[in-house]
Design an enzyme around this catalytic site. Structure first.
Site, PDB file in Angstrom:
ATOM      1  N   LYS A 106       0.857  -1.185   0.000  1.00 23.93           N
ATOM      2  CA  LYS A 106       0.000   0.000   0.000  1.00 23.93           C
ATOM      3  C   LYS A 106       0.893   1.236   0.000  1.00 23.93           C
ATOM      4  O   LYS A 106       1.637   1.471   0.955  1.00 23.93           O
ATOM      5  CB  LYS A 106      -0.912   0.017   1.229  1.00 23.93           C
ATOM      6  CG  LYS A 106      -1.603   1.366   1.424  1.00 23.93           C
ATOM      7  CD  LYS A 106      -2.496   1.410   2.648  1.00 23.93           C
ATOM      8  CE  LYS A 106      -2.821   2.860   3.005  1.00 23.93           C
ATOM      9  NZ  LYS A 106      -3.748   2.986   4.131  1.00 23.93           N
ATOM     10  N   GLY A 167      -8.066   8.972   9.766  1.00 29.75           N
ATOM     11  CA  GLY A 167      -8.358   8.984  11.203  1.00 29.75           C
ATOM     12  C   GLY A 167      -9.408  10.000  11.617  1.00 29.75           C
ATOM     13  O   GLY A 167      -9.641  10.196  12.808  1.00 29.75           O
ATOM     14  N   ALA A 193      -9.606   5.397   4.298  1.00 27.34           N
ATOM     15  CA  ALA A 193      -9.572   6.562   5.197  1.00 27.34           C
ATOM     16  C   ALA A 193     -10.893   7.311   5.229  1.00 27.34           C
ATOM     17  O   ALA A 193     -11.513   7.542   4.191  1.00 27.34           O
ATOM     18  CB  ALA A 193      -8.464   7.539   4.839  1.00 27.34           C
ATOM     19  N   ASN A 215      -9.082   1.606   9.810  1.00 29.66           N
ATOM     20  CA  ASN A 215      -8.352   1.217  11.017  1.00 29.66           C
ATOM     21  C   ASN A 215      -8.964   1.884  12.246  1.00 29.66           C
ATOM     22  O   ASN A 215      -9.560   1.232  13.101  1.00 29.66           O
ATOM     23  CB  ASN A 215      -6.865   1.581  10.877  1.00 29.66           C
ATOM     24  CG  ASN A 215      -6.010   1.039  12.011  1.00 29.66           C
ATOM     25  OD1 ASN A 215      -6.482   0.679  13.075  1.00 29.66           O
ATOM     26  ND2 ASN A 215      -4.727   0.956  11.804  1.00 29.66           N
ATOM     27  N   SER A 216      -8.894   3.232  12.298  1.00 32.07           N
ATOM     28  CA  SER A 216      -9.334   3.939  13.510  1.00 32.07           C
ATOM     29  C   SER A 216     -10.799   3.685  13.838  1.00 32.07           C
ATOM     30  O   SER A 216     -11.163   3.634  15.018  1.00 32.07           O
ATOM     31  CB  SER A 216      -9.114   5.443  13.349  1.00 32.07           C
ATOM     32  OG  SER A 216      -7.776   5.693  13.025  1.00 32.07           O
TER      33      SER A 216
END
Lengths: 265, 70
Positions: A106, A167, A193, A215-216
């Site tokens: 990535k 995030g 994202a 992720n977050s």
């Protein structure tokens, strides 16, 4: 098809590898490696992103990610988080290739805080160097259909426009551009994202994305393992809705119950 | 008396007994060679050559591994 499952035949392919799960999850920002492992398990993800960092020489026996998230079970997708130049990104991924033994990566080259918005000039430069060096490049990019097309034409194996800043949890701020990128693409498109909660992941999939990367949204939920399950369901729901084809929007009521026949008078 | 050489590992200066290879250095630090990647003077050291890559005074090494990330 049964329940939430879209069916075993609904797979997607990137760089010659076939996957059933359309959810890619990051492995950062969890409380500990144990929670990381449980959340990833609950998400059903088959690909996980990882970062490349210096080993802590003063604590060489510290538990490592591989001890909790088995690289034989999950496809590790090394990232270039923290890289702000093409040179740093290429150097990082060459190390990642040696550490992991595979070439699917990535690429993200970011501008400065507070937005960490993709630096597209540096991203193009790094992509070119990596492709020349035999990497399979999944590339984080602007929600810019022209940039996405160029990256595809260069040979990137997936384009991954942002839904919102990394995030931020703001959700898909740019559905029209994501849709435009999806409609023209010949390689997989992933929203990477910006997802904050389950409905955001569903929106990305309803727009026709092949997968979603986050992720977050999971790691910073109050209960990450439960949110991982929610995201799995959300991605599946969005995919099913996309395949099913939503009803047209109308600007007036159109009732489902007959209004002309058999009414009691 | 054993000869030593000074090298830089992940930005830290270290004195190590010479002669030494990359494999010796990893063993000395206590790292599993299968879980790390090594760069020597900006060149990747392939894992298959750890035991035959000799370290020289002034070498700059980066030893990295995978950690959690998004």
């Amino acid at each position: 098809m049964d329940g939430l499952h879209t069916g075993a035949d609904d797979t997607w392919e990137v760089a010659g590898r076939r996957f059933r799960s359309r959810l890619i999850v990051g492995t950062g920002r969890y409380k500990d490696l144990e929670e990381t492992a449980r959340a990833i398990e609950a998400s059903g993800a088959e690909i996980v992103t990882v970062a490349v960092r210096r080993v802590n020489l003063s604590d060489p026996k510290a538990p490592m990610l591989q001890d909790y998230v088995d690289p034989k079970r999950y496809t590790y997708l090394p990232n270039t988080a923290g890289c702000h130049t093409a040179e740093e990104a290429v150097r990082t991924l060459r190390l990642a290739r040696e550490a992991g033994g595979w070439n699917l990566v990535k690429l993200e080259v970011l501008g400065p805080p507070p937005l960490l918005y993709p630096d597209m000039r540096a991203t193009f430069e790094a992509a070119e160097a990596l492709l020349k060096d035999g990497f399979q490049v999944m590339v984080y990019c602007n929600d810019d259909p022209i940039a996405a097309k160029r990256l595809e034409e260069m040979g990137c194996c997936a384009v991954m426009p942002l839904g919102a800043p990394i995030g931020s949890g703001l959700g898909i701020q740019n559905p029209v551009m994501i849709r435009a990128i999806v409609e023209q693409a010949k390689v997989p498109v992933l929203v990477d994202a910006g997802v904050g909660t389950a409905s955001d992941a569903t929106v990305a999939m309803e727009l026709g994305c092949d997968a979603v990367l986050m992720n977050s949204a999971i790691a910073h939920a109050r209960d990450p393992v439960r949110m991982a399950r929610a995201m799995k369901a959300a991605v599946e729901a969005g995919r099913l809705a996309y395949l099913a084809g939503r009803m047209p929007k109308k600007y007036a009521a159109d009732p489902s119950s007959p209004l002309t026949e058999g009414l009691i008078r | 008396m054993t000869a030593t050489i000074a090298i830089t590992v992940n930005g830290e200066r270290r004195e190590i007994p010479a002669p030494a290879t990359v494999a010796d250095l990893l063993a000395r630090i206590g790292l599993d060679p299968r879980k790390v990647a090594v760069e020597r003077n900006l060149e990747i050291v392939p894992r298959s050559t750890y035991a035959t890559t000799a370290l020289a005074a002034g070498d700059r090494l980066e030893i990295v591994h995978f950690i959690g990330g998004g």
